[in-house]
Design an enzyme around this catalytic site. Structure first.
Site, mmCIF file in Angstrom:
data_model
loop_
_atom_site.group_PDB
_atom_site.id
_atom_site.type_symbol
_atom_site.label_atom_id
_atom_site.label_comp_id
_atom_site.label_asym_id
_atom_site.label_seq_id
_atom_site.Cartn_x
_atom_site.Cartn_y
_atom_site.Cartn_z
ATOM 1 N N CYS A 1 0.937 -1.359 -0.199
ATOM 2 C CA CYS A 1 0.100 -0.053 -0.050
ATOM 3 C C CYS A 1 0.772 1.162 0.001
ATOM 4 O O CYS A 1 1.979 1.260 0.628
ATOM 5 C CB CYS A 1 -0.844 0.123 1.269
ATOM 6 N N ARG B 1 4.014 -0.252 -4.659
ATOM 7 C CA ARG B 1 3.431 -0.848 -3.326
ATOM 8 C C ARG B 1 2.190 -1.557 -3.199
ATOM 9 O O ARG B 1 1.943 -2.123 -2.213
ATOM 10 C CB ARG B 1 3.646 0.206 -2.441
ATOM 11 N N TRP C 1 -2.643 -2.778 -1.504
ATOM 12 C CA TRP C 1 -2.250 -4.191 -1.809
ATOM 13 C C TRP C 1 -3.307 -4.991 -0.773
ATOM 14 O O TRP C 1 -2.998 -4.565 0.358
ATOM 15 C CB TRP C 1 -0.811 -4.432 -1.694
ATOM 16 N N ASN D 1 -1.636 2.105 5.621
ATOM 17 C CA ASN D 1 -0.739 0.896 5.177
ATOM 18 C C ASN D 1 -0.510 0.196 6.335
ATOM 19 O O ASN D 1 0.218 0.821 7.310
ATOM 20 C CB ASN D 1 0.462 1.672 4.607
ATOM 21 N N GLY D 2 -0.569 -0.876 6.433
ATOM 22 C CA GLY D 2 -0.382 -1.813 7.547
ATOM 23 C C GLY D 2 -1.496 -2.801 7.734
ATOM 24 O O GLY D 2 -2.465 -3.137 7.196
ATOM 25 N N GLU E 1 18.358 -16.758 -7.797
ATOM 26 C CA GLU E 1 17.525 -15.760 -8.067
ATOM 27 C C GLU E 1 17.123 -15.676 -9.539
ATOM 28 O O GLU E 1 15.995 -15.014 -9.754
ATOM 29 C CB GLU E 1 18.556 -14.473 -7.967
ATOM 30 N N LYS F 1 13.359 -14.600 -10.512
ATOM 31 C CA LYS F 1 13.004 -13.394 -11.702
ATOM 32 C C LYS F 1 11.998 -13.969 -12.668
ATOM 33 O O LYS F 1 11.053 -13.345 -12.964
ATOM 34 C CB LYS F 1 14.299 -12.944 -12.343
ATOM 35 N N GLU G 1 8.303 -14.781 -10.886
ATOM 36 C CA GLU G 1 7.672 -13.464 -10.469
ATOM 37 C C GLU G 1 6.753 -12.858 -11.563
ATOM 38 O O GLU G 1 5.947 -12.350 -11.360
ATOM 39 C CB GLU G 1 8.249 -12.896 -9.314
ATOM 40 N N HIS H 1 18.321 -37.116 -8.524
ATOM 41 C CA HIS H 1 17.911 -37.610 -7.477
ATOM 42 C C HIS H 1 16.321 -37.438 -7.280
ATOM 43 O O HIS H 1 15.598 -37.472 -6.231
ATOM 44 C CB HIS H 1 18.607 -37.058 -6.307
ATOM 45 N N LYS I 1 5.753 -4.191 -3.882
ATOM 46 C CA LYS I 1 7.166 -4.088 -3.347
ATOM 47 C C LYS I 1 7.126 -3.664 -1.791
ATOM 48 O O LYS I 1 6.179 -3.142 -1.375
ATOM 49 C CB LYS I 1 7.952 -2.974 -3.980
HETATM 50 C C1 F6R Z 1 11.896 -10.228 -5.804
HETATM 51 C C2 F6R Z 1 11.836 -9.060 -4.653
HETATM 52 C C3 F6R Z 1 11.564 -9.511 -3.352
HETATM 53 C C4 F6R Z 1 12.416 -8.677 -2.339
HETATM 54 C C5 F6R Z 1 11.848 -9.191 -0.934
HETATM 55 C C6 F6R Z 1 12.705 -8.426 0.136
HETATM 56 O O1 F6R Z 1 12.322 -9.564 -6.835
HETATM 57 O O2 F6R Z 1 12.042 -8.099 -4.996
HETATM 58 O O3 F6R Z 1 11.675 -10.892 -3.190
HETATM 59 O O4 F6R Z 1 13.738 -9.095 -2.393
HETATM 60 O O5 F6R Z 1 10.563 -8.764 -0.602
HETATM 61 O O6 F6R Z 1 12.405 -7.000 0.030
HETATM 62 P P1 F6R Z 1 13.645 -6.025 0.828
HETATM 63 O O7 F6R Z 1 14.754 -6.151 -0.147
HETATM 64 O O8 F6R Z 1 12.968 -4.537 0.216
HETATM 65 O O9 F6R Z 1 13.502 -6.474 2.231
#
Ligand code: F6R
Length: 608
Positions: free
Chosen positions: A2, A27, A75, A99-100, A481, A485, A488, A504, A603
């Site tokens: 949010c 967000r 969100w 937000n929260g 990673e 990528k 997601e 295995h 994010k």
């Molecule tokens: C994936 C991604 C998330 C963040 C995770 C941690 O592309 O961005 O997996 O890495 O939510 O976020 P931070 O780094 O802000 O603690």
């Protein structure tokens, strides 16, 4: 999770709010809304809708002279995605954005008998009803806020309008981030982060937890819950609006992939003195690195995968035991650390709630916590004993790219420093490694030039249901990673496997055409890796090989070969990461998806 914004001043609030929300959309983007004083009189109007900020524009008035309002992009946590559940929530005299999570919303509803006033399924509406309940008693906004937060358990950043107080916005927060800014020529702002108002001002302060903030066109007042005035500590943002815009790129993600070489240079340069790692500018003394018996790295998601690379590197080269903990697991497990343990907490946003709580727990056991954080003055940065800021600039795409590689670069430098402090690395060895790290941005530029080749090969991936990323040692850590990528942003199920582990069990999933991204950059296990690749190729997988070989012509190994510049094995992680990011990005775009705003994600994960 949010995004919130509030503005009161000389400009038309609707424009300020909607422009700000569009920059906060990373967000959350399930629904959006604004509340404002209509015609600047004591009358609150609300416009909100399920959908994105662009949908909100279409339900707003074309012309709106109001100069005071609040806005929200959601969100969803409590209650599905609908216009009713969208913020702002209005109960009686109060309009609220949040937000929260209000954890005890059910108990509050019962205690104050608020049930009849609620229309949505959200916890936030309970907060609005509670504020209205207290405001109705004496029409004192600050007293209503103080009484309400005394009842609420959970995390919150609230922006509040009280109907009979046109021109005024009130705010309070616990855990969830909130910053504020004031410019006498423009007005006063609150927001989840500075990107929301960077167009108007670059001076801001972090709203202290449990401080009551009152905004008016004449300024901002901050006081604690006892009514004592607080003097905010203003800071200046070291980037401008262009850093928060696409700058000609079709998506933020592609822009951020391309920003990596510069971001790494900016991050490592201030931490290198006379060719050796040096964190004195961060206030981290040499003593901090001395006598470390073990290291625990704590993070979530991509930051945790960066930690995996750092851990593999530190453990292999220094022989220091390193554990990587998923923050949400660490915080409910029994930590096996003490005063000789170094805890490295990694977070782009510095606000991820699980990482923050894990840090708080770790601090009960050791005074050696250090965070690697991108967002200045964020909670994790403030609460760790030491912080090493990465200088990647704002990362706006939901899928992390540049934050990952700067985190890895920072961990390498920390590893060199630990090696020197423990006598496990000689000065000459450290110097060689620092020089290799400094050369990486140029090599990453070379890899970025393969963009069209990557774009072409992803046409073979867009119809895939599954993909596998395989490697050994550090390559396996980067593979994790890479797989994240892809999944997601392209919604293709992807898994990373230690190549030797495939037989295995997992190899039974390999069938004709399944994409396998095989990373073979670790020379001591190169031949073993090639054998593992042959095993999947023999089962008709579509193999994309990433290796340092100049060329691979053997069709029994791969369908596509991406040859990366020849650098020491450990440092190939930077080049490989770029290729994996491009594979994820172009697969998403090839499927017609929006890589910047993948479904269900946001994010900055400020809820558990
Ligand atoms: C994936 C991604 C998330 C963040 C995770 C941690 O592309 O961005 O997996 O890495 O939510 O976020 P931070 O780094 O802000 O603690």
């Amino acid at each position: 999770m949010c995004g919130i914004i509030g503005y009161t001043g000389k400009l038309e609030a609707q424009n300020v709010l909607i422009d700000g929300l569009s920059r906060l959309e990373y967000r959350g983007y399930d629904s959006a809304g604004i509340a404002y004083f209509r015609e600047n009189i004591a009358h609150i109007s609300i416009r909100k809708t399920a959908g994105k900020v662009k949908d909100l524009r279409s339900v707003c008035d074309k012309v709106n002279p109001s100069t005071c309002g609040i806005g929200h992009t959601r969100w969803a946590t409590h209650g599905g995605v609908s216009t009713t559940n969208a913020h702002p929530h209005r109960v009686g005299q109060v309009a609220l954005i949040h937000n929260g999570i209000i954890e005890n919303y059910a108990a509050i509803t019962e205690k104050f008998n608020l049930g009849d006033e609620l229309q949505s399924e959200t916890d936030t509406e309970v907060g609005a009803a509670l504020l209205n309940h207290f405001y109705s008693q004496d029409h004192d906004p600050k007293s209503a806020i103080r009484k309400a937060v005394a009842e609420i358990k959970g995390s919150f950043a609230f922006g509040i309008l009280f109907e009979d107080r046109p021109g005024e916005i009130y705010a309070v927060r616990n855990v969830s981030p909130m910053v504020a800014a004031y410019d006498p020529e423009i007005g006063a702002f609150i927001a989840s982060d500075v990107t929301a108002f960077i167009e108007h001002t670059n001076r801001y302060f972090v709203v202290p937890e449990y401080a009551v903030v009152a905004l008016s066109p004449n300024g901002i007042e901050v006081e604690d819950l006892k009514g004592q005035k607080l003097t905010p500590e203003f800071m200046t943002v070291d980037w401008d609006l262009t850093a928060a815009e696409k700058d000609g790129y079709p998506h933020f993600m592609l822009k951020e992939i391309h920003e990596q070489p510069a971001a790494i240079t900016q991050t490592i340069t201030p931490r290198i003195a006379d060719g050796l790692p040096d964190f004195s500018q961060d206030g981290v003394s040499d003593a901090f690195f001395e006598g470390v018996r073990d290291v625990t790295i704590i993070a979530c998601g991509t930051a945790m995968y960066a930690g995996m690379v750092g851990a593999e590197f530190i453990q292999n080269h220094l022989g220091l035991p390193v554990t990587v903990s998923i923050a949400s697991e660490f915080r409910y497990a029994r930590p096996v650390i003490d005063k000789d343990s170094m805890v490295i907490v990694v977070s782009q946003s510095g606000e991820t709630i699980d990482t923050l709580e894990a840090l708080r727990l770790a601090k009960k056991y050791t005074d050696r916590t250090l965070s690697i954080v991108n967002v200045k003055a964020s909670s994790i940065a403030r609460e760790s004993h030491y912080v090493v800021y990465t200088h990647a600039g704002p990362e706006i795409a939901v899928a992390s790219t540049k934050a990952y590689t700067v985190q890895v670069a920072t961990m390498f430098l920390l590893g060199f420093k630990l090696g020197l402090a423990s006598g496990r690395l000689t000065e000459d060895e450290a110097r060689d490694r620092v020089a290799a790290l400094k050369a990486m941005p140029a090599h990453m530029e070379e890899v970025l030039a393969y963009e069209n080749q990557v774009k072409e090969l992803t046409s073979r991936m867009i119809n895939a249901h599954d993909a596998f990323y395989i490697g050994r040692g550090l390559d396996y850590r980067v593979a994790m990673e890479g797989a994240l990528k892809l999944k997601e942003i392209s919604y293709i199920h992807a898994e990373a496997y230690a190549a030797g582990e495939l037989k295995h069990g997992t190899i039974s999933l390999i069938e004709k055409g399944v994409p396998v991204i095989a990373i073979a950059n670790q020379q001591p296990v190169y031949e073993k890796m090639i054998s593992n690749i042959r095993e999947v190729k023999a089962r008709d997988a579509f193999v994309i090989l990433i290796s340092k070989d100049k060329a691979v012509h053997d069709p029994s190994i791969c369908n596509v070969h991406l040859s990366i510049p020849d650098v020491p094995d450990d440092f190939t992680v930077f080049e490989t990461a770029v290729l994996c990011q491009l594979i994820g990005y172009y697969t998403s775009v090839g499927k017609g998806l929006d890589p910047d705003q993948p479904r269900n994600l946001a994010k900055s994960v400020t809820v558990e």
